[in-house]
Motif scaffolding. Structure first.
Motif, PDB file in Angstrom:
ATOM      1  N   HIS A 278       2.007   0.580  -4.189  1.00 60.99           N
ATOM      2  CA  HIS A 278       1.075   0.079  -5.044  1.00 60.99           C
ATOM      3  C   HIS A 278       1.682  -0.819  -6.133  1.00 60.99           C
ATOM      4  O   HIS A 278       1.100  -1.052  -7.116  1.00 60.99           O
ATOM      5  CB  HIS A 278       0.229   1.329  -5.708  1.00 60.99           C
ATOM      6  CG  HIS A 278      -0.052   2.225  -4.623  1.00 60.99           C
ATOM      7  ND1 HIS A 278      -1.243   1.824  -3.805  1.00 60.99           N
ATOM      8  CD2 HIS A 278       0.260   3.399  -4.293  1.00 60.99           C
ATOM      9  CE1 HIS A 278      -1.426   3.108  -2.945  1.00 60.99           C
ATOM     10  NE2 HIS A 278      -0.478   4.094  -3.281  1.00 60.99           N
TER      11      HIS A 278
ATOM     12  N   HIS B  97       0.886  -1.274   0.131  1.00 63.37           N
ATOM     13  CA  HIS B  97      -0.115   0.046  -0.159  1.00 63.37           C
ATOM     14  C   HIS B  97       0.787   1.427  -0.025  1.00 63.37           C
ATOM     15  O   HIS B  97       0.315   2.454   0.016  1.00 63.37           O
ATOM     16  CB  HIS B  97      -1.000   0.008   1.230  1.00 63.37           C
ATOM     17  CG  HIS B  97      -2.124  -1.109   1.247  1.00 63.37           C
ATOM     18  ND1 HIS B  97      -2.853  -0.945   0.363  1.00 63.37           N
ATOM     19  CD2 HIS B  97      -2.136  -2.421   1.590  1.00 63.37           C
ATOM     20  CE1 HIS B  97      -3.891  -2.253   0.314  1.00 63.37           C
ATOM     21  NE2 HIS B  97      -3.043  -2.885   1.293  1.00 63.37           N
ATOM     22  N   ASN B  98       2.266   0.996  -0.057  1.00 61.97           N
ATOM     23  CA  ASN B  98       3.095   2.177  -0.161  1.00 61.97           C
ATOM     24  C   ASN B  98       3.365   2.592  -1.592  1.00 61.97           C
ATOM     25  O   ASN B  98       3.343   3.578  -1.805  1.00 61.97           O
ATOM     26  CB  ASN B  98       4.225   1.877   0.612  1.00 61.97           C
ATOM     27  CG  ASN B  98       5.406   3.054   0.951  1.00 61.97           C
ATOM     28  OD1 ASN B  98       4.726   4.236   1.007  1.00 61.97           O
ATOM     29  ND2 ASN B  98       6.483   2.934   0.735  1.00 61.97           N
TER      30      ASN B  98
ATOM     31  N   PRO C 191       1.719   1.723   4.748  1.00 66.76           N
ATOM     32  CA  PRO C 191       0.880   2.636   5.643  1.00 66.76           C
ATOM     33  C   PRO C 191      -0.422   1.235   5.586  1.00 66.76           C
ATOM     34  O   PRO C 191      -0.557   0.429   4.930  1.00 66.76           O
ATOM     35  CB  PRO C 191       0.508   3.599   4.474  1.00 66.76           C
ATOM     36  CG  PRO C 191       0.887   3.567   3.391  1.00 66.76           C
ATOM     37  CD  PRO C 191       2.044   2.376   3.452  1.00 66.76           C
ATOM     38  N   ARG C 192      -1.243   1.478   6.587  1.00 62.04           N
ATOM     39  CA  ARG C 192      -2.393   0.693   6.874  1.00 62.04           C
ATOM     40  C   ARG C 192      -3.548   1.123   5.739  1.00 62.04           C
ATOM     41  O   ARG C 192      -3.720   1.787   5.317  1.00 62.04           O
ATOM     42  CB  ARG C 192      -3.118   1.151   8.394  1.00 62.04           C
ATOM     43  CG  ARG C 192      -2.180   0.844   9.385  1.00 62.04           C
ATOM     44  CD  ARG C 192      -3.033   1.267  10.802  1.00 62.04           C
ATOM     45  NE  ARG C 192      -2.206   1.244  12.071  1.00 62.04           N
ATOM     46  CZ  ARG C 192      -2.359   0.324  12.807  1.00 62.04           C
ATOM     47  NH1 ARG C 192      -3.451  -0.557  12.966  1.00 62.04           N
ATOM     48  NH2 ARG C 192      -1.445   0.359  13.774  1.00 62.04           N
ATOM     49  N   VAL C 193      -4.198  -0.284   5.676  1.00 57.70           N
ATOM     50  CA  VAL C 193      -5.232  -0.431   4.665  1.00 57.70           C
ATOM     51  C   VAL C 193      -6.321   0.481   5.291  1.00 57.70           C
ATOM     52  O   VAL C 193      -6.830   0.030   6.194  1.00 57.70           O
ATOM     53  CB  VAL C 193      -5.590  -1.667   4.539  1.00 57.70           C
ATOM     54  CG1 VAL C 193      -6.756  -1.828   3.463  1.00 57.70           C
ATOM     55  CG2 VAL C 193      -4.339  -2.347   3.867  1.00 57.70           C
ATOM     56  N   PRO C 194      -6.955   1.442   4.565  1.00 55.05           N
ATOM     57  CA  PRO C 194      -8.153   1.888   5.162  1.00 55.05           C
ATOM     58  C   PRO C 194      -9.283   1.161   5.300  1.00 55.05           C
ATOM     59  O   PRO C 194      -9.365  -0.024   4.540  1.00 55.05           O
ATOM     60  CB  PRO C 194      -8.669   3.211   4.012  1.00 55.05           C
ATOM     61  CG  PRO C 194      -7.295   3.164   2.888  1.00 55.05           C
ATOM     62  CD  PRO C 194      -6.699   1.649   3.355  1.00 55.05           C
ATOM     63  N   LEU C 195     -10.236   1.253   6.344  1.00 55.75           N
ATOM     64  CA  LEU C 195     -11.174   0.370   6.755  1.00 55.75           C
ATOM     65  C   LEU C 195     -12.232   0.277   5.508  1.00 55.75           C
ATOM     66  O   LEU C 195     -12.710  -0.883   5.343  1.00 55.75           O
ATOM     67  CB  LEU C 195     -11.868   0.924   8.109  1.00 55.75           C
ATOM     68  CG  LEU C 195     -12.752  -0.033   8.698  1.00 55.75           C
ATOM     69  CD1 LEU C 195     -12.205  -1.489   8.860  1.00 55.75           C
ATOM     70  CD2 LEU C 195     -13.583   0.425   9.969  1.00 55.75           C
ATOM     71  N   TRP C 196     -12.302   1.184   4.814  1.00 52.22           N
ATOM     72  CA  TRP C 196     -13.485   1.364   3.678  1.00 52.22           C
ATOM     73  C   TRP C 196     -12.795   0.362   2.369  1.00 52.22           C
ATOM     74  O   TRP C 196     -13.663  -0.141   1.783  1.00 52.22           O
ATOM     75  CB  TRP C 196     -13.668   2.541   3.521  1.00 52.22           C
ATOM     76  CG  TRP C 196     -12.677   3.398   2.745  1.00 52.22           C
ATOM     77  CD1 TRP C 196     -11.987   4.268   3.414  1.00 52.22           C
ATOM     78  CD2 TRP C 196     -12.213   3.387   1.336  1.00 52.22           C
ATOM     79  NE1 TRP C 196     -10.788   4.885   2.536  1.00 52.22           N
ATOM     80  CE2 TRP C 196     -11.026   4.180   1.165  1.00 52.22           C
ATOM     81  CE3 TRP C 196     -12.705   2.674   0.306  1.00 52.22           C
ATOM     82  CZ2 TRP C 196     -10.503   4.232   0.184  1.00 52.22           C
ATOM     83  CZ3 TRP C 196     -11.945   2.825  -0.917  1.00 52.22           C
ATOM     84  CH2 TRP C 196     -10.993   3.880  -0.853  1.00 52.22           C
ATOM     85  N   LEU C 197     -11.406   0.330   2.399  1.00 53.72           N
ATOM     86  CA  LEU C 197     -11.145  -0.372   1.316  1.00 53.72           C
ATOM     87  C   LEU C 197     -10.910  -2.076   1.563  1.00 53.72           C
ATOM     88  O   LEU C 197     -10.675  -2.832   0.690  1.00 53.72           O
ATOM     89  CB  LEU C 197      -9.658   0.011   1.290  1.00 53.72           C
ATOM     90  CG  LEU C 197      -8.842  -0.292  -0.178  1.00 53.72           C
ATOM     91  CD1 LEU C 197      -9.728  -0.123  -1.503  1.00 53.72           C
ATOM     92  CD2 LEU C 197      -7.694   0.222  -0.226  1.00 53.72           C
ATOM     93  N   ARG C 198     -10.911  -2.363   3.041  1.00 50.59           N
ATOM     94  CA  ARG C 198     -10.870  -3.799   2.937  1.00 50.59           C
ATOM     95  C   ARG C 198     -11.970  -4.498   2.528  1.00 50.59           C
ATOM     96  O   ARG C 198     -11.649  -5.825   1.891  1.00 50.59           O
ATOM     97  CB  ARG C 198     -10.877  -3.959   4.569  1.00 50.59           C
ATOM     98  CG  ARG C 198      -9.557  -3.558   5.135  1.00 50.59           C
ATOM     99  CD  ARG C 198      -9.401  -3.662   6.578  1.00 50.59           C
ATOM    100  NE  ARG C 198      -8.411  -2.987   7.208  1.00 50.59           N
ATOM    101  CZ  ARG C 198      -7.859  -2.718   8.682  1.00 50.59           C
ATOM    102  NH1 ARG C 198      -8.951  -3.412   9.355  1.00 50.59           N
ATOM    103  NH2 ARG C 198      -6.835  -2.181   8.941  1.00 50.59           N
TER     104      ARG C 198
END
Length: 139
Positions: free
Chosen positions: A8, A5-6, A56-63
Motif C-alpha cells: 500500500h 496493493h501488497n 495481489p490483484r486489485v479487487p473488481l469493486w475497487l477499480r
C-alpha cells in the motif's frame, strides 16, 4: 507513479517492482525481466524458475474507485478554472472602472492596427521581418 496493493505504498515512475516490498506489478518477472503470467512456474522465454512474486490483484469493486481517484486532481483543477473564469466575468460586468480601462485598451489596439495597415508596404515588411514567421517545410 505506481501503487502497490501488497504494501500500500507508491513507487515513482513506471517501475517494474515496488521499491518498498519488491513485489512486481501484475506479472511475474524472471531475473532477465521477461514478463510472465501470474500462474507461470517457469519463465516462458529463458526457462528460469526464479520468478518474482506479483502484488495481489486489485479487487473488481475497487477499480472504479481508483479510476475516480486518479481523475480527481484534473476535475478539481477544471472546476477551479471555471470558478475563476466566472469570477472574472462577474467582475468585468460589475466594475465600471475596469470596463472603462478595457474599452480604452481596445481603442488603443484598434488605433495601432489601423495605423499599421495604412503604413507603406516596405515599412510593413520591415516590421514583419522583426518577427520571423513559422513556415512549414514542404518536402
Amino acid at each position: 507513479m505506481r501503487y502497490c496493493h501488497n504494501c500500500h505504498r507508491l513507487t515513482a515512475g513506471e517501475a517494474l517492482f515496488c521499491s518498498h516490498c519488491g513485489a512486481s506489478y501484475g506479472v511475474k518477472l524472471c531475473p532477465s525481466r521477461h514478463p510472465n503470467s501470474r500462474a507461470a512456474q517457469v519463465c516462458s522465454q529463458c526457462g528460469s524458475r526464479d520468478l518474482s512474486t506479483p502484488a495481489p490483484r486489485v479487487p473488481l469493486w475497487l477499480r472504479p474507485a481508483l479510476f475516480g481517484a486518479s481523475l480527481l486532481p484534473a476535475v478539481a483543477i477544471a472546476l477551479l478554472l471555471l470558478l475563476l473564469a466566472a469570477a472574472m466575468i462577474r467582475e468585468l460586468a460589475t466594475n465600471g472602472q475596469l470596463q472603462g480601462q478595457l474599452i480604452v485598451l481596445f481603442l488603443v489596439l484598434a488605433l495601432l492596427w489601423f495605423a499599421y495597415i495604412h503604413l507603406p508596404r516596405f515599412i510593413q515588411k520591415a516590421l514583419n521581418s522583426l518577427w520571423p514567421s513559422k513556415k512549414k517545410d514542404r518536402h
